[in-house]
Design a protein around this motif. Structure first.
Motif, PDB file in Angstrom:
ATOM      1  N   ARG B 213      42.077  39.585  42.670  1.00 20.33           N
ATOM      2  CA  ARG B 213      41.454  39.286  41.368  1.00 20.33           C
ATOM      3  C   ARG B 213      41.461  40.518  40.473  1.00 20.33           C
ATOM      4  O   ARG B 213      41.776  40.446  39.289  1.00 20.33           O
ATOM      5  CB  ARG B 213      40.018  38.783  41.581  1.00 20.33           C
ATOM      6  CG  ARG B 213      39.945  37.362  42.126  1.00 20.33           C
ATOM      7  CD  ARG B 213      38.563  36.774  41.926  1.00 20.33           C
ATOM      8  NE  ARG B 213      37.520  37.517  42.621  1.00 20.33           N
ATOM      9  CZ  ARG B 213      37.195  37.339  43.912  1.00 20.33           C
ATOM     10  NH1 ARG B 213      37.832  36.449  44.631  1.00 20.33           N
ATOM     11  NH2 ARG B 213      36.240  38.046  44.461  1.00 20.33           N
ATOM     12  N   ARG B 214      41.142  41.699  41.069  1.00 19.92           N
ATOM     13  CA  ARG B 214      41.131  42.925  40.251  1.00 19.92           C
ATOM     14  C   ARG B 214      42.535  43.233  39.729  1.00 19.92           C
ATOM     15  O   ARG B 214      42.712  43.601  38.576  1.00 19.92           O
ATOM     16  CB  ARG B 214      40.621  44.118  41.076  1.00 19.92           C
ATOM     17  CG  ARG B 214      39.192  44.016  41.578  1.00 19.92           C
ATOM     18  CD  ARG B 214      38.161  44.085  40.472  1.00 19.92           C
ATOM     19  NE  ARG B 214      37.918  42.781  39.844  1.00 19.92           N
ATOM     20  CZ  ARG B 214      37.204  41.798  40.385  1.00 19.92           C
ATOM     21  NH1 ARG B 214      36.634  41.955  41.562  1.00 19.92           N
ATOM     22  NH2 ARG B 214      37.046  40.651  39.760  1.00 19.92           N
ATOM     23  N   LEU B 215      43.550  43.085  40.592  1.00 21.65           N
ATOM     24  CA  LEU B 215      44.919  43.392  40.159  1.00 21.65           C
ATOM     25  C   LEU B 215      45.367  42.430  39.069  1.00 21.65           C
ATOM     26  O   LEU B 215      46.059  42.827  38.124  1.00 21.65           O
ATOM     27  CB  LEU B 215      45.876  43.340  41.349  1.00 21.65           C
ATOM     28  CG  LEU B 215      45.745  44.496  42.341  1.00 21.65           C
ATOM     29  CD1 LEU B 215      46.626  44.258  43.554  1.00 21.65           C
ATOM     30  CD2 LEU B 215      46.111  45.824  41.699  1.00 21.65           C
ATOM     31  N   GLU B 216      44.948  41.165  39.192  1.00 20.29           N
ATOM     32  CA  GLU B 216      45.304  40.180  38.174  1.00 20.29           C
ATOM     33  C   GLU B 216      44.669  40.553  36.833  1.00 20.29           C
ATOM     34  O   GLU B 216      45.324  40.505  35.784  1.00 20.29           O
ATOM     35  CB  GLU B 216      44.846  38.784  38.636  1.00 20.29           C
ATOM     36  CG  GLU B 216      45.113  37.661  37.661  1.00 20.29           C
ATOM     37  CD  GLU B 216      46.597  37.427  37.411  1.00 20.29           C
ATOM     38  OE1 GLU B 216      47.422  37.915  38.214  1.00 20.29           O
ATOM     39  OE2 GLU B 216      46.919  36.779  36.391  1.00 20.29           O
ATOM     40  N   GLU B 217      43.377  40.969  36.886  1.00 19.84           N
ATOM     41  CA  GLU B 217      42.703  41.409  35.655  1.00 19.84           C
ATOM     42  C   GLU B 217      43.457  42.556  35.013  1.00 19.84           C
ATOM     43  O   GLU B 217      43.674  42.587  33.798  1.00 19.84           O
ATOM     44  CB  GLU B 217      41.278  41.884  35.966  1.00 19.84           C
ATOM     45  CG  GLU B 217      40.293  40.760  36.183  1.00 19.84           C
ATOM     46  CD  GLU B 217      39.003  41.262  36.792  1.00 19.84           C
ATOM     47  OE1 GLU B 217      38.187  40.432  37.177  1.00 19.84           O
ATOM     48  OE2 GLU B 217      38.818  42.511  36.899  1.00 19.84           O
ATOM     49  N   LEU B 218      43.874  43.508  35.857  1.00 16.47           N
ATOM     50  CA  LEU B 218      44.597  44.672  35.333  1.00 16.47           C
ATOM     51  C   LEU B 218      45.900  44.229  34.675  1.00 16.47           C
ATOM     52  O   LEU B 218      46.253  44.701  33.594  1.00 16.47           O
ATOM     53  CB  LEU B 218      44.904  45.647  36.475  1.00 16.47           C
ATOM     54  CG  LEU B 218      45.720  46.867  36.070  1.00 16.47           C
ATOM     55  CD1 LEU B 218      44.928  47.751  35.126  1.00 16.47           C
ATOM     56  CD2 LEU B 218      46.154  47.668  37.287  1.00 16.47           C
ATOM     57  N   ARG B 219      46.587  43.269  35.323  1.00 13.62           N
ATOM     58  CA  ARG B 219      47.866  42.806  34.794  1.00 13.62           C
ATOM     59  C   ARG B 219      47.673  42.138  33.427  1.00 13.62           C
ATOM     60  O   ARG B 219      48.397  42.414  32.474  1.00 13.62           O
ATOM     61  CB  ARG B 219      48.511  41.832  35.777  1.00 13.62           C
ATOM     62  CG  ARG B 219      50.000  41.639  35.597  1.00 13.62           C
ATOM     63  CD  ARG B 219      50.520  40.540  36.503  1.00 13.62           C
ATOM     64  NE  ARG B 219      49.884  39.240  36.245  1.00 13.62           N
ATOM     65  CZ  ARG B 219      50.148  38.470  35.188  1.00 13.62           C
ATOM     66  NH1 ARG B 219      51.041  38.846  34.336  1.00 13.62           N
ATOM     67  NH2 ARG B 219      49.517  37.325  35.013  1.00 13.62           N
ATOM     68  N   VAL B 220      46.617  41.284  33.364  1.00 16.97           N
ATOM     69  CA  VAL B 220      46.370  40.563  32.112  1.00 16.97           C
ATOM     70  C   VAL B 220      46.010  41.553  30.995  1.00 16.97           C
ATOM     71  O   VAL B 220      46.589  41.522  29.904  1.00 16.97           O
ATOM     72  CB  VAL B 220      45.249  39.519  32.311  1.00 16.97           C
ATOM     73  CG1 VAL B 220      44.808  38.956  30.978  1.00 16.97           C
ATOM     74  CG2 VAL B 220      45.734  38.418  33.238  1.00 16.97           C
TER      75      VAL B 220
END
Lengths: 253, 250
Positions: B213-220
């Motif tokens: 979830r954290r990596l996805e947030e960073l990507r977005v």
């Protein structure tokens, strides 16, 4: 300088026969060992003996850099990268106004830009390879050099060339001081019976080539009436002071 | 994560060549001149590595160091080698795990993206905490690390770990994003590590999901920022070109 370089080149064949054979013998041994359990994943490990992982087998030991020398290399390469970033940005933003007013300068501007882009790529590669951090002022230098290139470009051909002259003078001096330092290391290494190692020797060659190309740009700028710029003293003085300041900052952060 | 095939390859290799296999491909100048020798002497290394074995039972405490010294055959008083006490033990774990990360994981699949590699590296590093048996004691370590006098060294170590991960993932960007990448990965790693200390799920499944979830947030966020910058750059360039086409000498 030339005499040191030629002496280094001559030193190779004078080595004792035995010392030259050992690395080859080790390579053969490593290859025969690897062929027993050969898998694809082994290929890079088979290559490592060539890379000097076993310094005891190489004919002349490589110079081990001191901490201060490593720091010098780190900050020198960081400054070089920042400098080449600025140079590419200056030429990019000078380009539209200059070639609009003087279309005959298009090949010269493209030639200088292409060389700077090549230098920038060289130093980007070196920073990534040796894990040197880029300068923290990267976005600032990006904006400042674009602004400098654009404003001198708008001021006209002479001002743009005066800008090139000022920048390349500072950068040439800067590269010269690095070459001088590397030559001192080379001499130290030679006195101790060591070599700089292929990477530092390649770096020395690269920096000399890049310095010569920068000084070639300086000559082009002077040919294009850089000295006619008005006010010449003020413009070059401010730009040179700015360059020295930027080098000083980039060495540190 | 070493797959069984990789492990088999390593075991089949003659013992003398194994260290070469485990070594990540590195630049020679870096290896020769920037050697990452451990900052620990023989005595310190022996005592601290023995002491780590006592951490699951005794936590990151002076007793663990004392027991470790005894095990290693040193006198009790040799814990004076470690003026910062338990923080030295925590740092020893952090430094050795950071340096050992390149041996714990390799990427035979060349097509794997940098993002996926970073994810695997974070998971592998967290798994190292579990393998060393310190996960259930890690809150104590975080407590020691957050003491005012230890904060600079802890943050520096976190930065070095983040740098190591980007390097091992094969990231070669040397522009302004060098800093933002390291800062954001440090933040994500620290948050995930805290989450891991309270994770009760099998094989830290919840931790992996938290990380994703954290990596996805960073990507977005990263792509939103990147798109905005690109849009602004395009608008600026278009404005300049329009003015030039109108005959303005800029």
């Amino acid at each position: 300088m030339a005499s040191i370089a030629s002496r280094t080149a001559l030193a190779g064949p004078a080595l004792p026969l035995k010392a030259r054979i050992i690395p080859l013998a080790f390579q053969l041994q490593a290859r025969s060992r690897n062929s027993n359990g050969a898998k694809r994943t082994l290929t890079f490990s088979a290559a490592t003996p060539h890379d000097g992982v076993h310094p005891e087998h190489s004919s002349r030991p490589k110079k081990v850099l001191t901490k201060a020398q490593k720091q010098f290399l780190d900050s020198a390469l960081r400054v070089n990268q920042a400098g080449e970033l600025a140079a590419t940005r200056i030429y990019t933003s000078q380009n539209p106004p200059i070639i609009k007013a003087h279309p005959h300068l298009r090949p010269l501007m493209k030639h200088m830009y292409d060389q700077e882009a090549g230098h920038f790529k060289t130093f980007n590669g070196l920073l990534a390879k040796h894990r040197i951090r880029p300068t923290a002022m990267y976005p600032v230098w990006y904006a400042a050099s674009s602004l400098l290139g654009w404003s001198t470009g708008v001021m006209g051909r002479e001002a743009a060339m005066a800008c090139t002259e000022a920048v390349e003078t500072e950068i040439g001096d800067h590269y010269n001081s690095q070459v001088r330092e590397l030559l001192v290391w080379e001499k130290e290494a030679k006195d101790n019976g060591e070599t700089l190692g292929p990477e530092l020797e390649a770096l020395l060659v690269d920096i000399r080539r890049i310095r010569d190309e920068e000084l070639e740009h300086l000559d082009h700028a002077v040919e294009q009436d850089a000295k006619e710029a008005n006010p010449y003293e003020l413009l070059t003085g401010v730009i040179r002071a700015g360059c020295r300041g930027a080098i000083w900052v980039s060495e540190r952060v | 994560m070493a797959s069984p095939a990789v492990v088999r390859t390593i075991l089949r290799t003659p013992a003398a060549l194994r260290p070469l296999l485990l070594r990540a491909p590195r630049a020679a100048y870096h290896e020769q001149h920037h050697d990452q020798a451990t900052p620990y002497g023989d005595a310190e290394r022996t005592i601290l590595s023995h002491a780590l074995a006592y951490v699951p039972a005794h936590g990151f405490t002076q007793e663990a160091i004392t027991f470790g010294a005894k095990d290693a055959g040193y006198l009790d008083v040799s814990r004076n080698l470690f003026p910062k006490g338990t923080f030295d033990l925590v740092m020893y774990h952090l430094v050795t795990q950071r340096q050992g990360l390149k041996d714990r994981i390799q990427f035979p699949d060349e097509t794997m993206g940098v993002g996926k590699k970073v994810r695997s590296l974070v998971i592998e590093r967290l798994r190292a905490n579990a393998d060393a048996g310190v996960v259930w004691r890690w809150q104590e370590a975080l407590g020691v690390m957050s003491l005012a006098e230890n904060i600079p060294a802890s943050l520096r170590e976190l930065g070095l770990l983040s740098d190591e991960m980007w390097f091992l993932a094969g990231d070669t960007s040397v522009d302004g994003s060098w800093y933002t990448k390291r800062a954001s990965l440090s933040g994500i790693y620290a948050a995930t590590e805290v989450f891991q200390t309270t994770d009760q799920s099998t094989e830290f499944k919840d931790t992996e999901q938290f990380l994703d979830r954290r990596l996805e947030e960073l990507r977005v966020t990263g792509s939103a920022v990147g798109n905005t910058m690109q849009w602004m750059g395009f608008q600026g360039g278009a404005l300049m070109n329009m003015l030039r086409s109108k005959g303005v000498r800029i």
